[in-house]
Design a protein around this motif. Structure first.
Motif, PDB file in Angstrom:
ATOM      1  N   THR A  20       0.830  -1.205   0.000  1.00 31.37           N
ATOM      2  CA  THR A  20       0.000   0.000   0.000  1.00 31.37           C
ATOM      3  C   THR A  20       0.862   1.251   0.000  1.00 31.37           C
ATOM      4  N   GLN A  21       1.937   1.244   0.786  1.00 32.76           N
ATOM      5  CA  GLN A  21       2.867   2.376   0.795  1.00 32.76           C
ATOM      6  C   GLN A  21       3.535   2.536  -0.560  1.00 32.76           C
ATOM      7  N   GLY A  22       3.784   1.414  -1.230  1.00 30.28           N
ATOM      8  CA  GLY A  22       4.368   1.474  -2.561  1.00 30.28           C
ATOM      9  C   GLY A  22       3.472   2.197  -3.545  1.00 30.28           C
ATOM     10  N   VAL A  23       2.160   1.943  -3.468  1.00 27.39           N
ATOM     11  CA  VAL A  23       1.219   2.656  -4.340  1.00 27.39           C
ATOM     12  C   VAL A  23       1.229   4.144  -4.003  1.00 27.39           C
ATOM     13  N   ALA A  24       1.290   4.470  -2.705  1.00 26.10           N
ATOM     14  CA  ALA A  24       1.328   5.874  -2.287  1.00 26.10           C
ATOM     15  C   ALA A  24       2.560   6.576  -2.861  1.00 26.10           C
ATOM     16  N   ASP A  25       3.719   5.926  -2.755  1.00 23.44           N
ATOM     17  CA  ASP A  25       4.950   6.522  -3.273  1.00 23.44           C
ATOM     18  C   ASP A  25       4.894   6.650  -4.797  1.00 23.44           C
ATOM     19  N   LEU A  26       4.328   5.654  -5.455  1.00 22.09           N
ATOM     20  CA  LEU A  26       4.168   5.701  -6.909  1.00 22.09           C
ATOM     21  C   LEU A  26       3.351   6.918  -7.323  1.00 22.09           C
ATOM     22  N   ARG A 163       1.268 -12.457  -3.181  1.00 25.59           N
ATOM     23  CA  ARG A 163       2.311 -11.646  -2.554  1.00 25.59           C
ATOM     24  C   ARG A 163       3.544 -12.533  -2.457  1.00 25.59           C
ATOM     25  N   ILE A 164       4.694 -12.002  -2.851  1.00 18.67           N
ATOM     26  CA  ILE A 164       5.923 -12.787  -2.749  1.00 18.67           C
ATOM     27  C   ILE A 164       7.038 -11.925  -2.176  1.00 18.67           C
ATOM     28  N   SER A 165       8.089 -12.579  -1.690  1.00 22.89           N
ATOM     29  CA  SER A 165       9.269 -11.875  -1.204  1.00 22.89           C
ATOM     30  C   SER A 165      10.186 -11.590  -2.390  1.00 22.89           C
ATOM     31  N   PHE A 166      10.736 -10.385  -2.416  1.00 30.59           N
ATOM     32  CA  PHE A 166      11.637 -10.015  -3.497  1.00 30.59           C
ATOM     33  C   PHE A 166      13.098 -10.003  -3.051  1.00 30.59           C
ATOM     34  N   SER A 167      13.356 -10.550  -1.836  1.00 30.67           N
ATOM     35  CA  SER A 167      14.743 -10.641  -1.375  1.00 30.67           C
ATOM     36  C   SER A 167      15.030 -11.959  -0.667  1.00 30.67           C
ATOM     37  N   GLY A 168      14.060 -12.852  -0.642  1.00 30.49           N
ATOM     38  CA  GLY A 168      14.240 -14.128   0.024  1.00 30.49           C
ATOM     39  C   GLY A 168      13.747 -14.166   1.452  1.00 30.49           C
ATOM     40  N   ALA A 169      13.571 -13.007   2.067  1.00 29.31           N
ATOM     41  CA  ALA A 169      13.108 -12.940   3.450  1.00 29.31           C
ATOM     42  C   ALA A 169      11.605 -12.697   3.490  1.00 29.31           C
ATOM     43  N   GLU A 170      10.936 -13.352   4.421  1.00 26.22           N
ATOM     44  CA  GLU A 170       9.497 -13.137   4.564  1.00 26.22           C
ATOM     45  C   GLU A 170       9.252 -12.014   5.574  1.00 26.22           C
ATOM     46  N   ALA A 176       5.657  -7.926  -1.201  1.00 26.04           N
ATOM     47  CA  ALA A 176       4.653  -7.050  -1.821  1.00 26.04           C
ATOM     48  C   ALA A 176       3.841  -7.898  -2.783  1.00 26.04           C
ATOM     49  N   THR A 177       2.708  -7.387  -3.195  1.00 26.37           N
ATOM     50  CA  THR A 177       1.956  -8.101  -4.227  1.00 26.37           C
ATOM     51  C   THR A 177       2.698  -7.957  -5.547  1.00 26.37           C
ATOM     52  N   VAL A 178       2.678  -9.001  -6.335  1.00 26.92           N
ATOM     53  CA  VAL A 178       3.371  -8.932  -7.632  1.00 26.92           C
ATOM     54  C   VAL A 178       2.700  -7.905  -8.539  1.00 26.92           C
ATOM     55  N   PHE A 179       1.393  -7.708  -8.368  1.00 28.29           N
ATOM     56  CA  PHE A 179       0.678  -6.722  -9.178  1.00 28.29           C
ATOM     57  C   PHE A 179       1.201  -5.317  -8.935  1.00 28.29           C
ATOM     58  N   VAL A 180       1.330  -4.920  -7.677  1.00 26.76           N
ATOM     59  CA  VAL A 180       1.772  -3.559  -7.376  1.00 26.76           C
ATOM     60  C   VAL A 180       3.256  -3.383  -7.669  1.00 26.76           C
ATOM     61  N   ARG A 181       4.058  -4.425  -7.445  1.00 23.74           N
ATOM     62  CA  ARG A 181       5.472  -4.314  -7.835  1.00 23.74           C
ATOM     63  C   ARG A 181       5.568  -4.014  -9.325  1.00 23.74           C
ATOM     64  N   ALA A 182       4.798  -4.730 -10.126  1.00 20.50           N
ATOM     65  CA  ALA A 182       4.821  -4.537 -11.573  1.00 20.50           C
ATOM     66  C   ALA A 182       4.243  -3.179 -11.970  1.00 20.50           C
ATOM     67  N   LEU A 183       3.127  -2.795 -11.366  1.00 19.47           N
ATOM     68  CA  LEU A 183       2.499  -1.516 -11.685  1.00 19.47           C
ATOM     69  C   LEU A 183       3.418  -0.349 -11.329  1.00 19.47           C
ATOM     70  N   SER A 184       4.107  -0.471 -10.191  1.00 13.04           N
ATOM     71  CA  SER A 184       5.021   0.587  -9.776  1.00 13.04           C
ATOM     72  C   SER A 184       6.145   0.754 -10.782  1.00 13.04           C
ATOM     73  N   ASP A 190      10.398   1.974  -7.867  1.00 14.24           N
ATOM     74  CA  ASP A 190      10.820   0.687  -7.317  1.00 14.24           C
ATOM     75  C   ASP A 190      10.406   0.646  -5.859  1.00 14.24           C
ATOM     76  N   LEU A 191       9.361  -0.121  -5.551  1.00 13.52           N
ATOM     77  CA  LEU A 191       8.824  -0.098  -4.186  1.00 13.52           C
ATOM     78  C   LEU A 191       9.675  -0.892  -3.199  1.00 13.52           C
ATOM     79  N   ILE A 192      10.580  -1.721  -3.687  1.00 13.16           N
ATOM     80  CA  ILE A 192      11.466  -2.453  -2.790  1.00 13.16           C
ATOM     81  C   ILE A 192      12.672  -1.595  -2.404  1.00 13.16           C
ATOM     82  N   LYS A 193      13.224  -0.866  -3.374  1.00 11.49           N
ATOM     83  CA  LYS A 193      14.385  -0.012  -3.110  1.00 11.49           C
ATOM     84  C   LYS A 193      13.986   1.430  -2.803  1.00 11.49           C
TER      85      LYS A 193
END
Length: 251
Positions: A20-26, A163-170, A176-184, A190-193
């Motif tokens: 959700t924060q990723g969408v806000a930042d986007l 929703r999956i981990s993008f660094s191996g850690a849960e 994040a959801t794969v949908f929002v990662r892709a949409l961002s 980049d919602l992870i970085k």
């Protein structure tokens, strides 16, 4: 923007806050004229949802663009698609459309719904997505409402949303959801970085990403991420209307 992370009965959706924060930042970095004024709500009840829609969009004008996004659990029964909120209360797709109908101008609706196989049959997954789109493209919607909506859902027929981990850690920050990662990424975030990137969906290099371009990129990228995760699943982003040249992001 609404995200349901902790349900009252103890269910936990790790990565929902980060998503959700990723969408806000986007949206804050969207580059569109006037920019987005972003309101983010977590773990909301039905009463909270109604109040948030009323308060957030009460000053919207016919020339404005209003956006509603939610990630949560969802389901389908008795011919109705529904979203499940923090306290277990449900809002059907038709009820959500009625809440948004009075908002003037263009209304973007994004449903990023966690459709767990533990809750629904595979047939119900298809009906859920169909029910969401039908609520905004027919039935109770007026002709005015039909023309003002742009709708995107995170998955389509017989599919879950992941929703999956993008660094191996849960952890919350890694998931994040794969949908929002892709949409961002489509819109240059980049919602992870937590940083700006190029407009990945801007294939014609005109520094603008349309609704259709965002949809096409997100659909491809969701498939890529799930393939990379080596989980034998599929998830296809769905959109209405197809071919919309409405500007979603700019640089």
């Amino acid at each position: 923007l609404m995200g349901e992370q902790r349900y009252a009965d103890g269910r936990l959706r790790i990565g929902s806050v980060n998503t959700t924060q990723g969408v806000a930042d986007l949206l804050k970095n969207s580059g569109v004229s006037g920019g987005y004024n972003v309101t983010m709500k977590l773990d909301s009840t039905r009463k909270d949802l109604v109040a948030a829609i009323r308060n957030t969009f009460r000053d919207a004008e016919p020339t404005d663009v209003s956006l509603f996004y939610i990630n949560c659990h969802g389901g389908f029964d008795s011919g109705r698609a529904w979203l499940e909120l923090h306290d277990g209360s449900r809002v059907t797709a038709q009820q959500l459309e009625q809440m948004l109908r009075r908002i003037p101008g263009t209304v973007i609706v994004m449903i990023d719904c966690c459709q767990s196989g533990a809750f629904l049959s595979r047939t119900a997954h298809y009906d859920f997505n169909r029910g969401v789109l039908q609520a905004f493209t027919g039935g109770s919607a007026t002709s005015f409402a039909l023309s003002k909506y742009r709708v995107m859902t995170s998955s389509s027929s017989a599919q879950d949303s992941y929703r999956i981990s993008f660094s191996g850690a849960e952890s919350e920050a890694a998931m994040a959801t794969v949908f929002v990662r892709a949409l961002s990424e489509a819109g240059g975030w980049d919602l992870i970085k937590d940083r700006k990137t190029s407009l990945r969906a801007d294939l014609d290099k005109n520094r603008t990403v349309t609704f259709e371009e965002a949809y096409r990129y997100a659909r491809r990228r969701v498939r890529f991420y799930l393939n990379q995760s080596k989980v034998p699943v599929e998830q296809d982003v769905q959109v209405f209307p197809r071919g919309s040249m409405f500007t979603l992001f700019k640089r």
